[in-house]
Design a protein around this motif. Sequence first.
Motif, short mmCIF file in Angstrom:
data_model
loop_
_atom_site.label_atom_id
_atom_site.label_comp_id
_atom_site.label_asym_id
_atom_site.label_seq_id
_atom_site.Cartn_x
_atom_site.Cartn_y
_atom_site.Cartn_z
N TYR A 15 -17.36 27.14 -9.09
CA TYR A 15 -17.80 26.80 -7.73
C TYR A 15 -18.29 25.36 -7.66
CZ TYR A 15 -20.58 26.70 -3.47
OH TYR A 15 -21.10 26.35 -2.26
N HIS A 18 -15.47 22.96 -8.08
CA HIS A 18 -14.67 22.95 -6.85
C HIS A 18 -15.30 22.04 -5.81
CE1 HIS A 18 -13.76 25.02 -2.88
NE2 HIS A 18 -12.60 24.57 -3.26
N LEU A 19 -16.62 22.18 -5.59
CA LEU A 19 -17.31 21.34 -4.62
C LEU A 19 -17.24 19.87 -5.01
CD1 LEU A 19 -20.53 23.28 -3.56
CD2 LEU A 19 -18.42 22.95 -2.27
N GLY A 34 -18.87 20.43 0.84
CA GLY A 34 -19.07 21.67 1.59
C GLY A 34 -18.63 21.60 3.04
N ASP A 37 -15.36 23.31 4.08
CA ASP A 37 -15.40 24.76 4.30
C ASP A 37 -15.49 25.09 5.79
OD1 ASP A 37 -15.22 25.63 1.64
OD2 ASP A 37 -17.38 25.52 1.34
N MET A 40 -12.12 24.64 7.21
CA MET A 40 -11.22 25.73 6.82
C MET A 40 -11.44 26.97 7.70
SD MET A 40 -9.31 24.49 4.50
CE MET A 40 -8.47 25.98 4.03
N VAL A 41 -12.67 27.27 8.04
CA VAL A 41 -12.94 28.40 8.93
C VAL A 41 -12.38 28.11 10.31
CG1 VAL A 41 -14.75 29.75 10.09
CG2 VAL A 41 -14.97 29.20 7.66
N LEU A 57 -20.09 31.42 6.35
CA LEU A 57 -20.18 30.58 5.15
C LEU A 57 -21.44 30.86 4.34
CD1 LEU A 57 -18.83 27.28 6.70
CD2 LEU A 57 -17.66 28.78 5.06
N SER A 64 -25.80 24.44 8.50
CA SER A 64 -24.64 24.48 9.39
C SER A 64 -24.73 23.36 10.43
CB SER A 64 -24.57 25.84 10.07
OG SER A 64 -23.51 25.88 10.99
N LEU A 108 -6.88 21.42 -2.11
CA LEU A 108 -7.23 22.75 -2.62
C LEU A 108 -6.17 23.27 -3.58
CD1 LEU A 108 -8.62 24.40 0.63
CD2 LEU A 108 -9.91 23.92 -1.45
#
Length: 155
Positions: A15, A18-19, A34, A37, A40-41, A57, A64, A108
């Motif tokens: 994780y 990845h970040l 982050g 993300d 992506m949503v 998330l 947020s 990704l």
Amino acid sequence: MEDPREICGPIAHIYRSHLAYMAKELEAYRIGSGQFDFLMVLYRKDGISQETLAKLLKVSKATSTRAIQNLEKEGYVYRQRDENDLRAYRVYLTEKGKEMREIILEKLISFLDTLLSDFTPEEKKIFRLLVNKAAFKLCDPGFGQRGQNRQSDAK
């Protein structure tokens, strides 16, 4: 019981890696760690509420808000008051945000190619199945609430 670090440690390492990878790859686009993300949503469900984004998330409302404000400042999203709830905002992709979709997906895929480079095709398939099975368990809205989901205590 086995040492939980044998599983949790590598998951946490993947994780964090990845970040870090995505932050480095998207730095030129001024998309912070982050924040991709959130995009992506929105690629799946453009126009959802800011609160829903936070819940999906699993981040605080404050986190947020900061991420969305940064994405808004860079021109990737815009917020609009919800017609049905004037206290809430809905978040939408701008054209610039939509154009980032392929770039983010490319990054990704590159990360996953590296992560899975030593796996056989069968191992990749099993890994995906097991990761999805484990992640599905955590999708329960009540997961993480005090005193719940401690099935091992009952055994």
